[in-house]
Design an enzyme around this catalytic site. Structure first.
Site, PDB file in Angstrom:
ATOM      1  CD  GLU A 137       7.920  -0.240   7.530  1.00  0.00           C
ATOM      2  OE1 GLU A 137       6.945  -1.184   7.350  1.00  0.00           O
ATOM      3  OE2 GLU A 137       8.257   0.736   7.127  1.00  0.00           O
TER       4      GLU A 137
ATOM      5  CG  ASP B 179      -0.529   0.095   2.430  1.00  0.00           C
ATOM      6  OD1 ASP B 179       0.776  -0.146   2.712  1.00  0.00           O
ATOM      7  OD2 ASP B 179      -1.209  -0.212   3.548  1.00  0.00           O
TER       8      ASP B 179
ATOM      9  CG  ASP C 218       0.336  -3.940   2.127  1.00  0.00           C
ATOM     10  OD1 ASP C 218       0.551  -4.729   3.179  1.00  0.00           O
ATOM     11  OD2 ASP C 218       1.211  -3.148   1.937  1.00  0.00           O
TER      12      ASP C 218
ATOM     13  CD  GLU D  77       0.518  -1.572   7.757  1.00  0.00           C
ATOM     14  OE1 GLU D  77       0.264  -0.782   8.626  1.00  0.00           O
ATOM     15  OE2 GLU D  77       1.002  -1.281   6.902  1.00  0.00           O
TER      16      GLU D  77
HETATM   17  O1  KIV Z   1       3.533  -1.123   1.643  1.00  0.00           O
HETATM   18  C1  KIV Z   1       4.936  -1.487   1.524  1.00  0.00           C
HETATM   19  O2  KIV Z   1       5.428  -1.251   0.726  1.00  0.00           O
HETATM   20  C2  KIV Z   1       5.267  -2.208   2.780  1.00  0.00           C
HETATM   21  C3  KIV Z   1       6.660  -2.705   2.969  1.00  0.00           C
HETATM   22  C4  KIV Z   1       7.524  -1.216   3.365  1.00  0.00           C
HETATM   23  C5  KIV Z   1       7.091  -3.624   3.659  1.00  0.00           C
HETATM   24  O3  KIV Z   1       4.329  -2.656   3.455  1.00  0.00           O
END
Ligand code: KIV
Length: 273
Positions: A191, A53, A92, A124
């Site tokens: 992260e 995302d 995501d 998340e």
């Molecule tokens: O959205 C994204 O690019 C991520 C990475 C930073 C792991 O979640």
């Protein structure tokens, strides 16, 4: 064992990713959001492509990942899936489409899988979203977790600094990783957390832990492709290794093109019909 021993595999699966962790082969992961970039990333031999995302920032210019919608994520994901023949594609689930309501979480995951053809989804959070994670997994959809700095919660954190430096947050992160493994997640992104904590998490669970700003003691690494290529130059955190200066290359090409158009050097006779 070669460090590139996954190179001959035709299609990466969750099973293969688990085998890679088990034999100590590091997992490579990059983001992609469109067909042309995904085609190159896939051909390079990357194990996982994340349709992150972060498209909200990188592709749409938003300040955070919060505004991107389900329809937009599906648009990006289906373009990536069309390009990919080897990598495992994770998408995501956008903010507001899985937190707090496990039925909505399931619907969101199914939409992504059905409409984009992706292979897994990423969410998340830990204990706060356990019902959603369990519900998605119950439909046979592989789930990747994401702990530490979770950008969808940026307004709760208030800053993009390193997470889990305090003992209590570190302990919760470790418990959340164990919970996500117990629920059945196939991998977890961590992260921007201290390297020692990330190493401890990778040792405490049997599923792959993929780090971004989490040091070298984990099972794999992920970067945002535009950052590592130097297309985005304004974002330069310490964890980012820039592998190219594509902004410089592109600027050079664009300014030369402008010159050639203005001077009428382009197009020449050979470039005309
Ligand atoms: O959205 C994204 O690019 C991520 C990475 C930073 C792991 O979640």
């Amino acid at each position: 064992m070669s460090v590139h021993s996954s190179a001959n595999i035709k299609r990466i699966t969750t099973h293969i990713l688990q085998e890679m962790k088990d034999r100590g082969e590091k997992i490579s992961m990059l983001t992609a959001y469109d067909y042309s970039m995904a085609k190159i990333v896939d051909a390079s031999g990357i194990d996982i492509i994340l349709v992150g995302d972060s498209a909200s920032n990188v592709m749409a210019g938003h300040e955070t990942t919060l505004p991107i919608t389900m329809d937009q994520m599906i648009y990006h994901a289906s373009a990536v899936v069309r390009a990919v023949s080897r990598s495992f594609v994770v998408v995501d689930i956008p903010f507001g489409s899985y937190q707090g309501n496990s039925s909505e979480a399931l619907r969101s995951a199914i939409r992504i899988m059905k409409e984009s053809g992706a292979h897994a989804v990423k969410v998340e959070g830990g204990s706060e979203i356990k019902e959603s994670v369990a519900r998605i997994l119950s439909a046979g959809v592989p789930v990747m977790g994401h702990l530490g700095l979770t950008p969808q919660s940026i307004y709760k954190f208030g800053t993009y600094t390193v997470r889990a430096k305090e003992d209590s947050e570190a302990a919760k992160l470790l418990e959340d990783a164990k919970l996500l493994e117990e629920l059945g997640c196939f991998a977890i992104v961590v992260e921007k957390i201290p390297a020692d904590l990330a190493r401890k998490v990778a040792g405490a669970v049997s599923i792959p832990i993929i780090g971004i700003g989490a040091g070298g003691g984990v099972d794999g690494q992920v970067l945002v492709v535009h950052d590592m290529l130097g297309i985005t130059q304004e974002f330069k955190p310490r964890f980012l290794r820039q592998y190219a200066d594509l902004q410089g290359v592109m600027m050079g090409a664009f300014t030369q093109y402008i010159k050639d158009v203005k001077s009428q050097d382009f197009p020449n006779e050979k470039e005309s019909y």
